[in-house]
Design a protein around this motif. Structure first.
Motif, short mmCIF file in Angstrom:
data_model
loop_
_atom_site.label_atom_id
_atom_site.label_comp_id
_atom_site.label_asym_id
_atom_site.label_seq_id
_atom_site.Cartn_x
_atom_site.Cartn_y
_atom_site.Cartn_z
N ILE A 72 34.33 32.34 47.12
CA ILE A 72 35.70 33.18 47.28
C ILE A 72 35.75 33.89 47.72
O ILE A 72 34.94 34.32 48.82
N PRO A 73 37.49 33.94 48.86
CA PRO A 73 37.79 34.84 49.70
C PRO A 73 37.43 36.77 49.30
O PRO A 73 37.44 36.17 47.68
N THR A 74 37.19 37.42 49.90
CA THR A 74 37.29 38.92 49.24
C THR A 74 38.08 39.16 48.19
O THR A 74 38.62 39.85 47.40
N THR A 75 40.15 38.01 49.02
CA THR A 75 40.79 38.67 48.24
C THR A 75 41.10 37.52 47.12
O THR A 75 41.97 38.31 45.93
N ALA A 76 40.35 37.14 46.46
CA ALA A 76 39.92 36.09 45.15
C ALA A 76 39.43 37.19 44.11
O ALA A 76 38.94 36.92 42.87
N TYR A 77 38.51 37.81 44.52
CA TYR A 77 37.74 39.08 43.96
C TYR A 77 38.25 40.75 43.72
O TYR A 77 37.55 41.40 44.73
N PRO A 78 39.25 41.33 43.94
CA PRO A 78 39.82 42.85 44.41
C PRO A 78 38.80 43.66 43.21
O PRO A 78 38.12 43.44 42.19
N THR A 79 38.46 44.97 44.51
CA THR A 79 37.06 46.05 43.48
C THR A 79 38.07 47.32 43.88
O THR A 79 38.99 47.12 44.88
#
Length: 279
Positions: A233-240
């Motif tokens: 998944i892209p980083t945008t799909a796993y916000p931190t």
């Protein structure tokens, strides 16, 4: 005698396994207290000091900035100044997070720094404090540290694989997983050379080849015999809370030239870590 700040961390534990060191945990020296590090150096009278302590909770650093600044910048500065006063070599661990994570080329030691989160900013301020101290100091930037103990990606993946048959893992952040045991060995090699007069400086050290977090996870499951499927998944799909760098690749040629230390092959080290973990 080698004095190590940090006792329970991944690199600290590996240093204690590989050499006769005196390791100080929080119960021995509370680095949140100004002056505690300098006092410990004076009391123990070491021949070398290694700082393997840090505030590493990247997301919490966004709100716990004072604690991160104290442990990542102010305390290392105090250690380095105490070492400068006594003419002691000082070795300090830093991070690829001092860079902004842009591009795809491995970062060199002279590339411009521009941290994207509070953790990276406090680590950068720690680097500067060490350099400003006038000590014979070596700053070792590394990335994606893993071992059979502590909190790290390998242990997290093994834990999740016990109950999950499918995981979505970020696939557009790329770096070099680095075994804590190899970082410890590198610090000890550099410390010996510095005791013989080798100057310090800023160096990079990370595992090879570069891989994404998703690719790293697949190799962990493959070697551990797990059937968990990894979806990129892209980083945008796993916000931190804290922004992560997309490019954590580090150019480690300078360390090889000056100290004859080459990059570790992380897949080989992963096999050893998995065996130690009982996976």
């Amino acid at each position: 005698m080698i004095l190590v700040f940090g006792k329970s961390g991944q690199v600290s534990r590996e240093l204690a396994r590989q050499a006769d060191v005196t390791a100080l945990g929080r119960e021995d020296c509370d680095l949140m207290q100004p002056g505690a590090a300098a006092q410990a150096i004076a009391e123990h009278a070491p021949s070398v000091v290694i700082n393997a302590s840090a505030y590493t909770a990247v997301d919490r650093a966004e709100t716990e900035t004072e604690a991160a600044l104290r442990l990542n910048a102010q305390a290392p500065g105090e250690m380095a100044r105490a070492c400068a006063t006594r003419g002691l070599p000082f070795l300090h661990i830093s991070t690829d997070y001092v860079f902004d994570g842009s591009g795809t080329a491995p970062w060199t030691e002279t590339d411009p720094v521009a941290p994207k989160n509070a953790y990276g900013q406090t680590k950068l301020e720690g680097e500067q404090a060490v350099r400003d101290s006038g000590a014979q100091a070596l700053i070792l930037r590394t990335s994606w540290v893993f071992s059979a103990h502590g909190t790290n990606f390998v242990k997290t993946m093994l834990r999740l694989s016990e109950t999950r048959d499918h995981l979505s893992i970020v696939g557009d952040q790329v770096g070099g997983p680095t075994p804590a045991a190899d970082i410890a060995a590198t610090l000890l090699t550099c410390a010996r050379a510095m005791q013989e007069g080798q100057p310090g400086g800023t160096y990079h050290y990370a595992g090879q080849p570069a891989v994404s977090w998703a690719g790293f996870a697949r190799e962990i499951f493959c070697q551990a015999g797990k059937t968990t499927v990894v979806e990129d998944i892209p980083t945008t799909a796993y916000p931190t809370p804290a922004q992560r760098p997309l490019n954590s690749r580090l150019d480690c040629a300078k360390l090889a030239t000056d100290f004859s230390v080459n990059q570790p092959a992380w897949q080989d080290s992963l096999s050893r870590v998995l065996r130690e973990s009982g996976a």
